[in-house]
Design a protein around this motif. Structure first.
Motif, mmCIF file in Angstrom:
data_model
loop_
_atom_site.group_PDB
_atom_site.id
_atom_site.type_symbol
_atom_site.label_atom_id
_atom_site.label_comp_id
_atom_site.label_asym_id
_atom_site.label_seq_id
_atom_site.Cartn_x
_atom_site.Cartn_y
_atom_site.Cartn_z
ATOM 1 N N SER A 14 75.965 62.864 74.205
ATOM 2 C CA SER A 14 76.213 62.923 75.659
ATOM 3 C C SER A 14 77.593 63.502 75.934
ATOM 4 O O SER A 14 78.419 63.648 75.033
ATOM 5 C CB SER A 14 76.119 61.504 76.257
ATOM 6 N N ILE A 16 81.145 64.999 76.659
ATOM 7 C CA ILE A 16 82.019 66.000 76.051
ATOM 8 C C ILE A 16 81.528 66.364 74.642
ATOM 9 O O ILE A 16 81.517 67.537 74.262
ATOM 10 C CB ILE A 16 83.475 65.466 76.012
ATOM 11 N N ASP A 63 76.731 52.825 64.177
ATOM 12 C CA ASP A 63 77.571 52.105 65.138
ATOM 13 C C ASP A 63 78.986 52.108 64.575
ATOM 14 O O ASP A 63 79.238 51.526 63.512
ATOM 15 C CB ASP A 63 77.053 50.671 65.309
ATOM 16 N N LEU A 64 79.886 52.769 65.266
ATOM 17 C CA LEU A 64 81.239 52.966 64.738
ATOM 18 C C LEU A 64 82.078 51.692 64.761
ATOM 19 O O LEU A 64 83.188 51.677 64.225
ATOM 20 C CB LEU A 64 81.952 54.084 65.506
ATOM 21 N N ASN A 90 85.053 62.367 68.663
ATOM 22 C CA ASN A 90 84.873 62.343 70.113
ATOM 23 C C ASN A 90 84.426 60.974 70.639
ATOM 24 O O ASN A 90 84.737 60.629 71.777
ATOM 25 C CB ASN A 90 83.843 63.419 70.495
ATOM 26 N N TYR A 155 92.660 50.898 75.752
ATOM 27 C CA TYR A 155 92.417 52.347 75.828
ATOM 28 C C TYR A 155 93.723 53.100 75.602
ATOM 29 O O TYR A 155 93.788 54.042 74.810
ATOM 30 C CB TYR A 155 91.805 52.677 77.190
ATOM 31 N N LYS A 159 94.349 55.436 72.363
ATOM 32 C CA LYS A 159 94.493 56.879 72.585
ATOM 33 C C LYS A 159 95.903 57.353 72.210
ATOM 34 O O LYS A 159 96.068 58.441 71.664
ATOM 35 C CB LYS A 159 94.141 57.242 74.030
ATOM 36 N N GLY A 186 91.655 65.021 81.370
ATOM 37 C CA GLY A 186 91.785 64.168 82.540
ATOM 38 C C GLY A 186 90.378 63.704 82.913
ATOM 39 O O GLY A 186 89.519 63.576 82.044
ATOM 40 N N ALA A 188 86.815 64.018 83.598
ATOM 41 C CA ALA A 188 85.867 65.081 83.280
ATOM 42 C C ALA A 188 84.497 64.738 83.839
ATOM 43 O O ALA A 188 84.132 63.565 83.975
ATOM 44 C CB ALA A 188 85.785 65.267 81.777
#
Ligand code: NAD
Length: 260
Positions: A14, A16, A63-64, A90, A155, A159, A186, A188
């Protein structure tokens, strides 16, 4: 220009990640797509991409949050393809909560998916890149990797961490044909955001452009959402020979947000 290259993209079903899959396949790359949905859904997507771009495409479910499951999937990717040339980290998850109410298990999940997964994929893919003295590692960070926002402790931490990790790997590979960079989107236009635009448009009887502007203009100086195709084009550029000396960068595409 990517014929003969194997591209492994996490969270590719899905948004990006999917846009990057399209773009790299269009340039001729063979796809190894990771996703969370079951194999039936992932296989169907791969068949569609394979037909459309006349490339090979295979799906790897994991599943990460589970490092062992990720490592098993990576070993299958490496065994089936003979090595990964382009690695796009991603997959990501978001949760917003004041820190004192932040569920520790969600904190751990976000560390695993947003940050540790990249450590594992890089650690496992690098030997095949070094053997060919060519590779591209692209980590999808966020403007939240460059600035803070209340409620986004996990987050922001993951990141920012991903950008720090990117710099370190870029230096470890600086004298090779392997580059490692981060892209910082930004807001998206992914399905999650479009849904909020649609709801606002319906509620206030606005057309799509007006609703998009209303929703985003407060947050993004351009008043526009970034398109996933534009982010995918930036990823594709990073894979090109012209980007050979882009190393350890954290490139924004954010409608001017971080300029403010
Ligand atoms: P998305 O929800 O379409 O993509 C996220 C992907 O991560 C999904 O494919 C999902 O299946 C996968 N994922 C989530 N948890 C997982 C888990 N436990 N195991 C395996 N896979 C998992 O949204 P997107 O906007 O395309 O997000 C892609 C990346 O871009 C994320 O890292 C996100 O943080 C980043 N990003 C997005 C925006 C935006 O505005 N859309 C802005 C900045 C950064």
């Amino acid at each position: 220009y990517l014929q003969g290259k194997v591209a492994f993209i996490t969270g590719a079903t899905s948004g990006i990640g999917l846009a990057i899959a399209h773009r790299l396949a269009q340039a001729g790359a063979r796809l190894a797509l990771h996703g969370l949905p079951d194999a039936a859904e992932g296989d169907a997507l791969c068949q569609e991409l394979a037909r459309r771009y006349d490339v090979e495409a295979a799906y790897f479910q994991a599943d990460l949050r589970n490092a062992a499951a990720l490592e098993a999937a990576m070993r299958r990717v490496l065994g089936d393809t003979g090595g990964v040339d382009i690695l796009v980290n991603n997959a990501g998850m978001q949760h917003v909560s004041p820190v004192e109410a932040f569920a520790p298990e969600i904190w751990n999940d976000m560390l695993a998916v947003n940050l540790s997964a990249a450590f594992h994929t890089v650690r496992l893919c690098l030997p095949s890149m070094r053997a060919r003295d060519w590779g591209r590692i692209i980590n999808i960070a966020s403007i939240s990797g460059l600035r803070g926002r209340s409620g986004k402790s996990a987050y922001n931490a993951t990141k920012h961490g991903l950008i720090g990790f990117t710099k370190s790997i870029a230096l470890e590979t600086a004298t090779t044909g392997i580059t490692c960079n981060a892209i910082c989107p930004g807001w998206a236009l992914t399905p999650i955001v479009q849904k909020q635009v649609d709801a606002l448009a319906a509620r206030e009887q606005l057309d799509d452009a007006t609703a998009t502007h209303r929703l985003i203009s407060l947050r993004q100086p351009s008043g526009k959402l970034v398109k996933v195709e534009q982010l995918a084009a930036m990823a594709a550029f990073l894979c090109s020979a012209d980007a050979d000396e882009v190393r350890g960068a954290a490139w924004t595409m954010d409608g001017g947000t971080t300029a403010a």
